[in-house]
Design a protein around this motif. Structure first.
Motif, PDB file in Angstrom:
ATOM      1  N   ALA A 150       0.996  -1.299   0.085  1.00  0.00           N
ATOM      2  CA  ALA A 150       0.049   0.110   0.011  1.00  0.00           C
ATOM      3  C   ALA A 150       0.928   1.301   0.107  1.00  0.00           C
ATOM      4  CB  ALA A 150      -0.773   0.058   1.363  1.00  0.00           C
ATOM      5  N   GLN A 151       1.894   1.231   0.797  1.00  0.00           N
ATOM      6  CA  GLN A 151       2.748   2.406   0.797  1.00  0.00           C
ATOM      7  C   GLN A 151       3.729   2.746  -0.576  1.00  0.00           C
ATOM      8  OE1 GLN A 151       2.972   4.690   3.117  1.00  0.00           O
ATOM      9  NE2 GLN A 151       2.229   3.338   5.054  1.00  0.00           N
TER      10      GLN A 151
ATOM     11  N   LEU B 250      -9.954   4.270  -7.632  1.00  0.00           N
ATOM     12  CA  LEU B 250     -10.378   3.074  -7.036  1.00  0.00           C
ATOM     13  C   LEU B 250      -9.185   2.039  -6.704  1.00  0.00           C
ATOM     14  CD1 LEU B 250     -13.068   1.976  -7.096  1.00  0.00           C
ATOM     15  CD2 LEU B 250     -12.909   0.863  -9.181  1.00  0.00           C
ATOM     16  N   SER B 251      -8.238   2.111  -7.733  1.00  0.00           N
ATOM     17  CA  SER B 251      -6.789   1.626  -7.204  1.00  0.00           C
ATOM     18  C   SER B 251      -6.186   1.887  -5.955  1.00  0.00           C
ATOM     19  CB  SER B 251      -5.828   1.937  -8.494  1.00  0.00           C
ATOM     20  OG  SER B 251      -6.291   1.343  -9.764  1.00  0.00           O
ATOM     21  N   VAL B 252      -6.163   3.115  -5.611  1.00  0.00           N
ATOM     22  CA  VAL B 252      -5.618   3.823  -4.404  1.00  0.00           C
ATOM     23  C   VAL B 252      -6.655   3.449  -3.252  1.00  0.00           C
ATOM     24  CG1 VAL B 252      -5.215   5.942  -3.236  1.00  0.00           C
ATOM     25  CG2 VAL B 252      -4.648   5.879  -5.654  1.00  0.00           C
ATOM     26  N   LEU B 253      -7.937   3.560  -3.434  1.00  0.00           N
ATOM     27  CA  LEU B 253      -8.710   3.269  -2.354  1.00  0.00           C
ATOM     28  C   LEU B 253      -8.590   1.424  -1.952  1.00  0.00           C
ATOM     29  CD1 LEU B 253     -11.958   5.107  -3.136  1.00  0.00           C
ATOM     30  CD2 LEU B 253     -10.410   5.355  -1.033  1.00  0.00           C
ATOM     31  N   SER B 254      -8.317   0.824  -2.991  1.00  0.00           N
ATOM     32  CA  SER B 254      -8.286  -0.698  -2.871  1.00  0.00           C
ATOM     33  C   SER B 254      -7.061  -1.057  -2.072  1.00  0.00           C
ATOM     34  CB  SER B 254      -8.447  -1.388  -4.076  1.00  0.00           C
ATOM     35  OG  SER B 254      -8.175  -2.591  -4.076  1.00  0.00           O
ATOM     36  N   ALA B 255      -6.110  -0.187  -2.558  1.00  0.00           N
ATOM     37  CA  ALA B 255      -4.494  -0.326  -1.871  1.00  0.00           C
ATOM     38  C   ALA B 255      -4.817  -0.072  -0.359  1.00  0.00           C
ATOM     39  CB  ALA B 255      -3.486   0.419  -2.603  1.00  0.00           C
ATOM     40  N   CYS B 256      -5.380   1.128   0.029  1.00  0.00           N
ATOM     41  CA  CYS B 256      -5.471   1.477   1.336  1.00  0.00           C
ATOM     42  C   CYS B 256      -6.243   0.429   2.037  1.00  0.00           C
ATOM     43  CB  CYS B 256      -6.028   2.880   1.500  1.00  0.00           C
ATOM     44  SG  CYS B 256      -5.263   4.210   0.612  1.00  0.00           S
ATOM     45  N   SER B 257      -7.344   0.048   1.482  1.00  0.00           N
ATOM     46  CA  SER B 257      -8.234  -0.867   2.188  1.00  0.00           C
ATOM     47  C   SER B 257      -7.352  -2.303   2.380  1.00  0.00           C
ATOM     48  CB  SER B 257      -9.381  -1.450   1.137  1.00  0.00           C
ATOM     49  OG  SER B 257     -10.431  -2.295   1.800  1.00  0.00           O
ATOM     50  N   HIS B 258      -6.823  -2.874   1.612  1.00  0.00           N
ATOM     51  CA  HIS B 258      -5.968  -3.991   1.801  1.00  0.00           C
ATOM     52  C   HIS B 258      -4.797  -3.917   2.573  1.00  0.00           C
ATOM     53  CE1 HIS B 258      -8.170  -5.389  -1.700  1.00  0.00           C
ATOM     54  NE2 HIS B 258      -8.098  -6.497  -1.203  1.00  0.00           N
TER      55      HIS B 258
ATOM     56  N   GLY C 216      -4.940  -1.523   5.379  1.00  0.00           N
ATOM     57  CA  GLY C 216      -5.373  -1.012   6.374  1.00  0.00           C
ATOM     58  C   GLY C 216      -5.043   0.388   6.888  1.00  0.00           C
ATOM     59  N   LEU C 217      -4.937   1.000   5.642  1.00  0.00           N
ATOM     60  CA  LEU C 217      -4.556   2.727   5.608  1.00  0.00           C
ATOM     61  C   LEU C 217      -5.904   3.434   5.623  1.00  0.00           C
ATOM     62  CD1 LEU C 217      -1.374   2.697   3.419  1.00  0.00           C
ATOM     63  CD2 LEU C 217      -1.376   2.366   5.965  1.00  0.00           C
TER      64      LEU C 217
ATOM     65  N   ASP D 259     -15.546  -0.917   2.353  1.00  0.00           N
ATOM     66  CA  ASP D 259     -14.756  -2.180   2.461  1.00  0.00           C
ATOM     67  C   ASP D 259     -13.571  -1.542   3.316  1.00  0.00           C
ATOM     68  OD1 ASP D 259     -14.072  -4.842   1.738  1.00  0.00           O
ATOM     69  OD2 ASP D 259     -12.471  -3.855   0.887  1.00  0.00           O
ATOM     70  N   MET D 260     -12.931  -0.567   3.103  1.00  0.00           N
ATOM     71  CA  MET D 260     -11.779  -0.062   3.963  1.00  0.00           C
ATOM     72  C   MET D 260     -12.413   0.059   5.369  1.00  0.00           C
ATOM     73  SD  MET D 260      -9.584   3.170   3.021  1.00  0.00           S
ATOM     74  CE  MET D 260     -10.871   4.341   3.002  1.00  0.00           C
ATOM     75  N   LEU D 261     -13.408   0.951   5.775  1.00  0.00           N
ATOM     76  CA  LEU D 261     -13.813   0.981   6.962  1.00  0.00           C
ATOM     77  C   LEU D 261     -14.072  -0.364   7.798  1.00  0.00           C
ATOM     78  CD1 LEU D 261     -16.190   3.844   6.531  1.00  0.00           C
ATOM     79  CD2 LEU D 261     -13.797   3.970   7.516  1.00  0.00           C
ATOM     80  N   ALA D 262     -14.771  -1.445   6.894  1.00  0.00           N
ATOM     81  CA  ALA D 262     -15.415  -2.616   7.472  1.00  0.00           C
ATOM     82  C   ALA D 262     -14.077  -3.355   7.960  1.00  0.00           C
ATOM     83  CB  ALA D 262     -16.312  -3.436   6.545  1.00  0.00           C
ATOM     84  N   ARG D 263     -13.073  -3.421   6.918  1.00  0.00           N
ATOM     85  CA  ARG D 263     -11.778  -4.316   7.180  1.00  0.00           C
ATOM     86  C   ARG D 263     -11.103  -3.776   8.531  1.00  0.00           C
ATOM     87  NH1 ARG D 263      -9.536  -7.470   2.982  1.00  0.00           N
ATOM     88  NH2 ARG D 263     -10.610  -7.557   1.141  1.00  0.00           N
ATOM     89  N   ALA D 264     -11.320  -2.337   8.733  1.00  0.00           N
ATOM     90  CA  ALA D 264     -10.686  -1.987  10.034  1.00  0.00           C
ATOM     91  C   ALA D 264     -11.528  -2.056  11.045  1.00  0.00           C
ATOM     92  CB  ALA D 264     -10.367  -0.319   9.794  1.00  0.00           C
ATOM     93  N   GLY D 265     -12.854  -2.735  11.111  1.00  0.00           N
ATOM     94  CA  GLY D 265     -13.585  -2.822  12.278  1.00  0.00           C
ATOM     95  C   GLY D 265     -14.552  -1.701  12.490  1.00  0.00           C
TER      96      GLY D 265
END
Length: 752
Positions: free
Chosen positions: A540-541, A563-571, A573-574, A603-609
């Protein structure tokens, strides 16, 4: 005594008692009374008189041709018997008649039998051949005529210039232009405009030079030069010349001019100028022409003003097939697929007969919805209307069946093509096989394509690379990369992007970055693919660093980049970084977020709980941007990971309602319910899926061993290493249990 009237056997007494027969024939010919003229001629023959005057014979030829072709052939036979066929005027009449009847063989026989040929003979011959579309033969006879010192008329000369414009015609255009100048025809406006059109087809530099040298320019000249630049993909120059035409004010643009200008506006996406042209058309009363209106519809669609295009179409009183097809292609271009299907239905209801263009456009909508039933329906219409031999339509059907997971139908169509196969056909089927999870078949078909002597293009390579990406075998990916290099296609942006995407999906990010660095002209799609590659490989970094470099290059991220950036941040945990980037893209880059972006943030928020935050986000956005089932499924995954049964029970009905035929939704729902020990509810969900006929797609794992990818399906007992895998899995499970790590892992969601 015989009176010299061009008649033989006429007694002198008849000259006193009867009117002059030649005068009578001239009178009937000038008044166009062809039947009376021919009757008068027959009456003369019955009295034993023979007509020998060439002008009279030509008039009778003309009368015969107006009455019946059979009469002409009969009359020509009489002329031949009398030995008068060699007369140039008589032969010219016969020559003209046969060319008008499209009887080239008889015309050439007459021409070759002529003892003397005048300028009329040559003009009729060349004009006739060119008018019939026999360009090479007509131009060759023009060269022969020039050697015979023939002087063409303006009509023939214009036709010769039109023939020079035809593709594949081998003719010395510059030498011909020199002949026109030496003959003094360059001052005739129709000839100048025809020469301008000839150059505009092939050499815009010479066309502009000729245009600048013209002392007077009519609307045709302006239209030709503007249309030439537009058709040669230089629309901005065409628009500049149009502005000059309007500012000079000597010549008013007509419908042809404005159609070219509208096409230029569509090419550059200049909506404001297009609207100005629309206003000018309305003020000049030129907006009633159907050709112009169809061009306006096309312009508005290509400038992304869908509502204006639909409004013009709705007000159009006499819609033709081009109008309907412009509407369909415009809706497809703007991804308004459902509206395109509604327009297609309206066409059927109004009894409009479809053509190949209609069916090709509607297949794009069928591909989007992955609707095999509609593809079959379009295929049936094509068969009933006799379009089975249309290569473009058949290639589109192959592509559509492939994208609708009916690759067997695509293969059957491909087999029927045989001699009609081209690069597009091969590429479409390779792409269909790749998308249908049959990479081995796709690669095998590519080998057959090469052995068949067919040259792959960029699209072929992109489809082949997609097949290699789905197989995820590094060795195979390198082989495909080598093929692209040897074929000279690796430097194409689309191919290079597909290569780096292939390596990314194979888990080899370093070769992917090397390919990215070597692409000579990277576009925003290439940057987005590389960012997505980093994201899918857990870097992600690096993805964020590449986004910063993209901005340094003066590029702006688009919807795909976001979309690509958001997906990277989601996976990765950023969460905070992802939210911050979304805000900056909206404020600084003017990006309009779509439903897929909101789904990715959820998805990003859900993965972070942060499940409550994800739900609040979805429920707070405007209704038109509401994400679909993917966003709610992402939250459900979060519920499973963090064992939140309360939220999951609230979301389950929404997911099953939005995706009633998706097996993943039923499996995820039943899994969550089972994990919460709600066994009855879990069983009911599985039963509901069976009742709806949902086919469960087995999950699989992909493991790379010595550059080879091994795929392990869930529940597959046929694999050669199945026993060994179960044994190792049991040992690993026992070891985790023994060290107390299993419950920790399940609690943190690492198995989610």
């Amino acid at each position: 005594m015989i009176a010299i009237w061009g008649l033989t056997g006429l007694k002198a007494s008849m000259a006193v008692s009867r009117p002059n027969p030649i005068s009578r024939i001239r009178e009937l010919s000038s008044s166009g009374k062809w039947l009376e003229l021919f009757s008068h001629y027959n009456e003369l023959r019955r009295t034993g008189l023979q007509v020998t005057d060439p002008w009279v014979l030509s008039s009778i030829f003309k009368a015969s041709s107006r009455i019946s072709p059979s009469l002409v052939r009969s009359f020509q036979a009489c002329v031949i018997k009398l030995g008068l066929a060699s007369s140039s005027s008589v032969a010219n009449s016969a020559l003209d008649f046969y060319f008008k009847c499209k009887d080239c063989g008889s015309a050439m026989t007459v021409f070759r039998s002529m003892e003397s040929r005048d300028s009329i003979s040559w003009n009729i011959l060349i004009h006739g051949l060119l008018d019939m579309g026999d360009w090479e033969e007509g131009l060759q006879w023009f060269k022969n005529a020039r050697a015979a010192e023939f002087e063409p008329n303006v009509s023939t000369l214009v036709l010769v210039i039109q023939a020079c414009r035809r593709d594949g015609v081998n003719f010395e255009r510059l030498a011909f232009h020199g002949y026109v100048v030496k003959s003094g025809f360059q001052f005739i406006m129709s000839v100048k405009n025809s020469l301008l059109g000839m150059y505009a087809d092939t050499d815009m530099r010479r066309a502009k030079q000729l245009f600048d040298e013209m002392p007077e320019r009519d609307v045709i000249a302006w239209s030709v030069i503007i249309g030439g630049y537009v058709n040669s993909e230089e629309p901005q120059i065409g628009l500049t010349i149009f502005r000059k035409m309007v500012s000079e004010g000597h010549t008013h643009p007509d419908e042809v001019t404005l159609v070219s200008v509208l096409k230029a506006c569509a090419s550059v996406g200049d909506l404001m100028l297009g609207m100005a042209v629309h206003g000018f058309l309305a003020c000049q009363g030129l907006d009633a022409d159907i050709f112009v209106i169809n061009s306006m519809i096309d312009m508005y669609f290509k400038c992304r003003d869908v509502s204006s295009a639909i409004a013009i179409f709705g007000m159009l009183p006499g819609k033709n097939l081009v109008s309907w097809n412009s509407m369909l292609s415009g809706l497809v271009l703007n991804e308004e697929y459902w509206e395109a299907l509604l327009v297609f239905r309206a066409m059927a209801e109004e009894g409009v007969k479809f053509d190949e263009v209609t069916l090709v456009n509607i297949l794009q909508a069928c591909k989007f919805y992955e609707d095999p039933a509609r593809c079959k329906s379009v295929h049936g219409v094509a068969i009933r209307q006799g379009y089975e031999g249309n290569e473009l339509l058949l290639n589109c059907l192959i592509d559509a069946y492939g994208k609708c997971s009916h690759v067997n139908y695509a293969w059957k169509l491909f087999d029927r093509l045989k001699k009609m196969r081209d690069t597009v056909s091969w590429s479409a089927l390779i792409g269909g096989l790749a998308r249908s999870g049959k990479p081995d078949d796709a690669l095998s078909l590519f080998d057959k394509m090469i052995r068949a002597g067919e040259e792959p293009n960029g699209i072929t390579m992109v489809n082949l690379l997609e097949a290699c990406a789905s197989s995820a075998e590094v060795k195979r990916s390198k082989s495909a990369h080598g093929i692209a290099i040897r074929r000279g296609l690796a430097d194409e942006v689309a191919v290079g992007t597909a290569i780096l995407d292939m390596y990314s999906k194979s888990g080899t990010i370093i070769p992917s970055r090397r390919v990215f660095d070597r692409i000579p002209c990277r576009n925003i799609i290439t940057w987005s693919a590389m960012i997505a590659g980093y994201g899918m490989n857990g870097l992600a970094q690096e993805a964020l660093a590449l986004l910063a470099k993209l901005r340094d290059q003066g590029l702006k991220p688009n919807a795909v980049t976001a979309l690509s950036v958001l997906s990277a941040c989601s996976h990765g945990g950023l969460v905070e970084e992802g939210i911050s980037l979304v805000k900056s893209m909206i404020q600084e880059d003017g990006l309009n977020l779509g439903p897929e972006h909101y789904a990715c943030v959820a998805d990003m928020l859900a993965r972070a709980g942060k499940l409550d935050g994800a739900i609040d986000l979805i429920e707070s956005i405007p209704l038109r941007l509401k994400p679909g089932a993917s966003a709610w499924s992402a939250i459900m995954n979060g519920c499973r990971t963090f064992m939140n049964a309360e939220i999951s029970k609230m979301i389950i009905p929404r997911v099953l309602e939005l995706e009633p035929f998706c097996s993943g939704s039923y499996m995820l729902t039943s899994g969550i319910l089972a994990a919460s020990r709600m066994w009855g509810e879990a069983a009911r969900v599985r039963k509901l899926g069976k009742e709806r006929g949902v086919k469960v797609v087995a999950g699989y794992s992909l493991v790379h061993v010595e550059n080879r990818a091994y795929r392990f399906l869930a529940g597959d007992e046929t694999h050669e290493f199945a026993g060994e895998i179960r044994r190792v899995a049991r040992q690993l499970h026992s070891s985790l249990r023994f060290h107390g790590e299993y419950d920790k892992l399940m609690g943190t969601g690492c198995y989610g």
